[in-house]
Write a protein that holds these residues in place. Sequence first.
Motif, PDB file in Angstrom:
ATOM      1  N   LYS A 214       0.856  -1.179   0.000  1.00  0.00           N
ATOM      2  CA  LYS A 214       0.000   0.000   0.000  1.00  0.00           C
ATOM      3  C   LYS A 214       0.893   1.230   0.000  1.00  0.00           C
ATOM      4  O   LYS A 214       1.948   1.240   0.647  1.00  0.00           O
ATOM      5  CB  LYS A 214      -0.890   0.010   1.252  1.00  0.00           C
ATOM      6  N   ASN A 216       2.819   4.270   0.908  1.00  0.00           N
ATOM      7  CA  ASN A 216       3.201   4.827   2.203  1.00  0.00           C
ATOM      8  C   ASN A 216       3.779   6.227   1.952  1.00  0.00           C
ATOM      9  O   ASN A 216       4.957   6.371   1.638  1.00  0.00           O
ATOM     10  CB  ASN A 216       4.245   3.941   2.880  1.00  0.00           C
ATOM     11  N   PRO A 217       2.961   7.258   2.073  1.00  0.00           N
ATOM     12  CA  PRO A 217       3.418   8.601   1.724  1.00  0.00           C
ATOM     13  C   PRO A 217       4.263   9.272   2.790  1.00  0.00           C
ATOM     14  O   PRO A 217       4.784  10.370   2.570  1.00  0.00           O
ATOM     15  CB  PRO A 217       2.103   9.362   1.519  1.00  0.00           C
ATOM     16  N   THR A 218       4.409   8.632   3.946  1.00  0.00           N
ATOM     17  CA  THR A 218       5.081   9.289   5.071  1.00  0.00           C
ATOM     18  C   THR A 218       6.529   8.853   5.252  1.00  0.00           C
ATOM     19  O   THR A 218       7.224   9.400   6.104  1.00  0.00           O
ATOM     20  CB  THR A 218       4.318   9.020   6.379  1.00  0.00           C
ATOM     21  N   GLN A 239       4.302   3.140  -6.052  1.00  0.00           N
ATOM     22  CA  GLN A 239       4.375   4.579  -6.275  1.00  0.00           C
ATOM     23  C   GLN A 239       4.260   4.898  -7.765  1.00  0.00           C
ATOM     24  O   GLN A 239       3.601   5.874  -8.155  1.00  0.00           O
ATOM     25  CB  GLN A 239       5.689   5.118  -5.712  1.00  0.00           C
ATOM     26  N   SER A 329      -5.441   3.471  -1.590  1.00  0.00           N
ATOM     27  CA  SER A 329      -4.988   4.703  -0.933  1.00  0.00           C
ATOM     28  C   SER A 329      -6.095   5.746  -0.929  1.00  0.00           C
ATOM     29  O   SER A 329      -6.883   5.833  -1.875  1.00  0.00           O
ATOM     30  CB  SER A 329      -3.769   5.281  -1.668  1.00  0.00           C
ATOM     31  N   SER A 330      -6.113   6.547   0.110  1.00  0.00           N
ATOM     32  CA  SER A 330      -7.041   7.666   0.159  1.00  0.00           C
ATOM     33  C   SER A 330      -6.530   8.777  -0.755  1.00  0.00           C
ATOM     34  O   SER A 330      -5.337   8.853  -1.059  1.00  0.00           O
ATOM     35  CB  SER A 330      -7.167   8.198   1.585  1.00  0.00           C
ATOM     36  N   GLN A 331      -7.435   9.654  -1.171  1.00  0.00           N
ATOM     37  CA  GLN A 331      -7.034  10.784  -2.000  1.00  0.00           C
ATOM     38  C   GLN A 331      -6.059  11.680  -1.251  1.00  0.00           C
ATOM     39  O   GLN A 331      -5.142  12.268  -1.838  1.00  0.00           O
ATOM     40  CB  GLN A 331      -8.265  11.591  -2.435  1.00  0.00           C
ATOM     41  N   GLU A 332      -6.239  11.770   0.061  1.00  0.00           N
ATOM     42  CA  GLU A 332      -5.335  12.578   0.881  1.00  0.00           C
ATOM     43  C   GLU A 332      -3.915  12.025   0.833  1.00  0.00           C
ATOM     44  O   GLU A 332      -2.944  12.774   0.683  1.00  0.00           O
ATOM     45  CB  GLU A 332      -5.829  12.618   2.325  1.00  0.00           C
ATOM     46  N   ASP A 333      -3.774  10.695   0.947  1.00  0.00           N
ATOM     47  CA  ASP A 333      -2.451  10.078   0.889  1.00  0.00           C
ATOM     48  C   ASP A 333      -1.796  10.312  -0.470  1.00  0.00           C
ATOM     49  O   ASP A 333      -0.583  10.560  -0.554  1.00  0.00           O
ATOM     50  CB  ASP A 333      -2.555   8.570   1.147  1.00  0.00           C
ATOM     51  N   VAL A 336      -0.564  13.899  -0.607  1.00  0.00           N
ATOM     52  CA  VAL A 336       0.643  14.054   0.216  1.00  0.00           C
ATOM     53  C   VAL A 336       1.853  13.486  -0.517  1.00  0.00           C
ATOM     54  O   VAL A 336       2.928  14.101  -0.564  1.00  0.00           O
ATOM     55  CB  VAL A 336       0.465  13.349   1.581  1.00  0.00           C
ATOM     56  N   PHE A 337       1.676  12.320  -1.119  1.00  0.00           N
ATOM     57  CA  PHE A 337       2.754  11.665  -1.873  1.00  0.00           C
ATOM     58  C   PHE A 337       3.234  12.541  -3.029  1.00  0.00           C
ATOM     59  O   PHE A 337       4.433  12.792  -3.174  1.00  0.00           O
ATOM     60  CB  PHE A 337       2.242  10.320  -2.393  1.00  0.00           C
TER      61      PHE A 337
END
Length: 355
Positions: A214, A216-218, A239, A329-333, A336-337
């Motif tokens: 999944k 991982n944008p962080t 990605q 993934s959420s749109q927010e993630d 952020v990515f």
Amino acid sequence: VQLTHVTRNITSTASHSLEQNGGSCAMSLYRNIVWFIKGMREYTRAGHEAASKNFMDKDLDMSVVGRSFMITGANSSIGKAVAMAIAKKGGTVHLVCRNKERAEATREEIVRESGNTEIYVHLLDLSETRRVWEFAEAFKKEYTSLNVLINNAGCMVNQRELTSDGLEKNFATNTLGKACYSVYVLTKCLIPLLEKCKDPRVITVSSGGMLVQKLNPTDLQTERTAFDGTMVYAQNKRQQVVMTEVWAKAHPKIHFSVMHPGWADTPAVATAMPQFHQMMRDRLRTAAQGADTVIWLAVSKTAVETASGLFFQDRKVVPTHLPLAWTHSSQEDVQVFIGQLKTLALTVRPSGVFS
């Protein structure tokens, strides 16, 4: 027999994991096992041979004289097979490679076998993101057209290494710069040139390994988690899928696609995953089989009749997530990515470059 053995182990191990560690661990194991079983069935040489029975020969029966193609990692394996096939159809081919001797030898071989002299070598280490910026800007000044960009080059580093720009090498190559070459920066820089041309396309060679990851944008550079080269590579491939989906929406003039070549017998696989290579060697696809869908996406009219931003295997659209997987993934993630990619790319952008 191997498949039965694996399935038995999966059932018992998943049950144990569920009891000891809760559902998330078992689900993670489930995703990996389903991916492996799916691969045993579809990703091997036998899978390609079965799928190819439905291929339409007319899809690749064409000339591409007058069209320009850039291929990263073009001096061996899948990239070389793609370059050779396009050259034989009359296309202008730009080979983007890291090793001068291998690149020149590949060019000579392609010219000799195809009779096409419109083959050009460009030396670039795509993990060096600053160099990618410089290369792309110089290319736009020298050449007036580019119809197709094929992000093929890739690498898997099994220990955490930093590039001269201070970026983790798998990430710098596979995402910011495509696995030892560049995806994000190269593609973003060349989009203006692609949009000026007829029937522009961008194809990125990914991997089925992304199905177990999944986004991982962080932790894009694996600074906060234990480094596992295989899983980092799979994360980079996830990605690439996300980037393709975002670009397809942002740039409707270009047909974007991402594809899985199957499990192909390449030098990179033999080096980075020796045990897997040894176990699967007789079942792995040839470079030509791995290259087939790339070629189809790059030249056929049928390919661009599909929507932009999709994931392909053996000339057909396939899901980007396994059944029951929680890899969406959420749109927010996603935002952020993409935001972090822009920020990181700008930190290594050469002065005077404004793309």
